[in-house]
Design a protein around this motif. Structure first.
Motif, PDB file in Angstrom:
ATOM      1  N   UNK A   1      21.199 111.014  92.185  1.00 33.28           N
ATOM      2  CA  UNK A   1      21.766 112.093  92.988  1.00 33.28           C
ATOM      3  C   UNK A   1      23.039 111.580  93.639  1.00 33.28           C
ATOM      4  N   UNK A   2      23.881 112.504  94.056  1.00 32.00           N
ATOM      5  CA  UNK A   2      25.051 112.149  94.849  1.00 32.00           C
ATOM      6  C   UNK A   2      25.325 113.275  95.820  1.00 32.00           C
TER       7      UNK A   2
ATOM      8  N   UNK B   1      26.723 118.765  76.362  1.00 27.89           N
ATOM      9  CA  UNK B   1      26.049 117.635  75.736  1.00 27.89           C
ATOM     10  C   UNK B   1      24.949 117.019  76.576  1.00 27.89           C
ATOM     11  N   UNK B   2      24.763 117.507  77.811  1.00 26.73           N
ATOM     12  CA  UNK B   2      23.686 116.989  78.654  1.00 26.73           C
ATOM     13  C   UNK B   2      22.333 117.275  78.013  1.00 26.73           C
ATOM     14  N   UNK B   3      21.359 116.411  78.287  1.00 31.76           N
ATOM     15  CA  UNK B   3      19.968 116.668  77.920  1.00 31.76           C
ATOM     16  C   UNK B   3      19.227 117.237  79.116  1.00 31.76           C
ATOM     17  N   UNK B   4      19.542 116.722  80.299  1.00 27.80           N
ATOM     18  CA  UNK B   4      18.893 117.145  81.542  1.00 27.80           C
ATOM     19  C   UNK B   4      19.726 118.224  82.228  1.00 27.80           C
ATOM     20  N   UNK B   5      19.121 118.865  83.225  1.00 28.43           N
ATOM     21  CA  UNK B   5      19.807 119.855  84.039  1.00 28.43           C
ATOM     22  C   UNK B   5      20.566 119.188  85.174  1.00 28.43           C
ATOM     23  N   UNK B   6      21.550 119.900  85.718  1.00 30.28           N
ATOM     24  CA  UNK B   6      22.258 119.505  86.939  1.00 30.28           C
ATOM     25  C   UNK B   6      21.763 120.438  88.040  1.00 30.28           C
ATOM     26  N   UNK B   7      21.236 119.867  89.121  1.00 31.01           N
ATOM     27  CA  UNK B   7      20.704 120.645  90.239  1.00 31.01           C
ATOM     28  C   UNK B   7      21.685 120.527  91.402  1.00 31.01           C
TER      29      UNK B   7
ATOM     30  N   UNK C   1      24.123 116.932  94.576  1.00 35.99           N
ATOM     31  CA  UNK C   1      24.121 117.181  93.141  1.00 35.99           C
ATOM     32  C   UNK C   1      23.170 116.162  92.529  1.00 35.99           C
ATOM     33  N   UNK C   2      22.228 116.634  91.699  1.00 34.72           N
ATOM     34  CA  UNK C   2      21.194 115.745  91.166  1.00 34.72           C
ATOM     35  C   UNK C   2      21.011 115.915  89.668  1.00 34.72           C
ATOM     36  N   UNK C   3      20.632 114.819  89.030  1.00 33.13           N
ATOM     37  CA  UNK C   3      20.202 114.825  87.643  1.00 33.13           C
ATOM     38  C   UNK C   3      18.712 115.147  87.657  1.00 33.13           C
ATOM     39  N   UNK C   4      18.285 116.134  86.902  1.00 38.19           N
ATOM     40  CA  UNK C   4      16.919 116.642  86.987  1.00 38.19           C
ATOM     41  C   UNK C   4      15.847 115.732  86.398  1.00 38.19           C
TER      42      UNK C   4
ATOM     43  N   UNK D   1      23.802 112.750  83.174  1.00 42.94           N
ATOM     44  CA  UNK D   1      24.401 114.077  83.054  1.00 42.94           C
ATOM     45  C   UNK D   1      25.849 114.006  83.505  1.00 42.94           C
ATOM     46  N   UNK D   2      26.673 114.867  82.927  1.00 44.83           N
ATOM     47  CA  UNK D   2      28.071 114.978  83.312  1.00 44.83           C
ATOM     48  C   UNK D   2      28.310 116.403  83.771  1.00 44.83           C
TER      49      UNK D   2
END
Length: 169
Positions: A60-61, A92-98, A149-152, A158-159
């Motif tokens: 997360x950031x 191209x992400x695999x995960x979601x951006x929260x 902002x977090x990588x799920x 994630x980008x």
């Protein structure tokens, strides 16, 4: 530094249905746009932040809208109000951006304190104030200025792209 900006939302949809002798069509053209000149009042903006960022797996950031982000020239930016914000997850992400729900000092100009937006790969989100709106989405330095902002998930990085336009006063 002078800032001028144009942003908008557009949806153009054509819905058709064939019947025995005709085809009926419903055409929708939904357009909303804003133009801002340089300055700090209604119809104006004087601060811009944009970046492409990457978060490691499960990372997360926090984006601090009051004095920590820097503009393209390296100068620290303090937003008093946000007039436009857009966040876009890379396709191209695999995960979601929260986005949202910071543990403290959460920026509630867009979402309430517990609110989040989930951006699946390739998804984008944008919000804008009208050109006649002098207030925009308020930022309160020290108590309401942080966007989490977090990588799920823990599998891959994630980008995401972020653009924020606002005013200093």
């Amino acid at each position: 530094m002078a800032v001028t900006s144009d942003f908008g939302i557009r949806a153009s949809v054509r819905n058709t249905k064939a019947s025995d002798l005709t085809t009926t069509a419903d055409a929708l053209d939904f357009v909303r746009g804003v133009h801002l000149e340089s300055g700090t009042g209604a119809g104006k903006a004087d601060r811009v932040f944009h970046d492409q960022r990457t978060l490691a797996a499960s990372a997360t950031e926090t984006l601090d809208l009051a004095g920590v982000l820097t503009d393209v020239y390296g100068a620290a930016i303090t937003f008093a109000r946000v007039k436009f914000i857009a966040i876009s997850a890379a396709s191209g992400n695999t995960n979601n951006v929260i986005v949202g729900a910071n543990a403290s000092n959460d920026w509630v100009g867009l979402l309430n304190a517990a609110g989040t937006i989930t951006l699946r790969p390739g998804a984008s989100f944008a919000a804008m104030s009208g050109s006649a709106d002098a207030t925009g989405m308020a930022v309160t330095a020290g108590t309401g200025d942080l966007i989490k902002v977090a990588n799920s998930a823990g599998s891959t990085s994630v980008t995401y792209d972020v653009v924020i336009v606002g005013v200093s006063a």
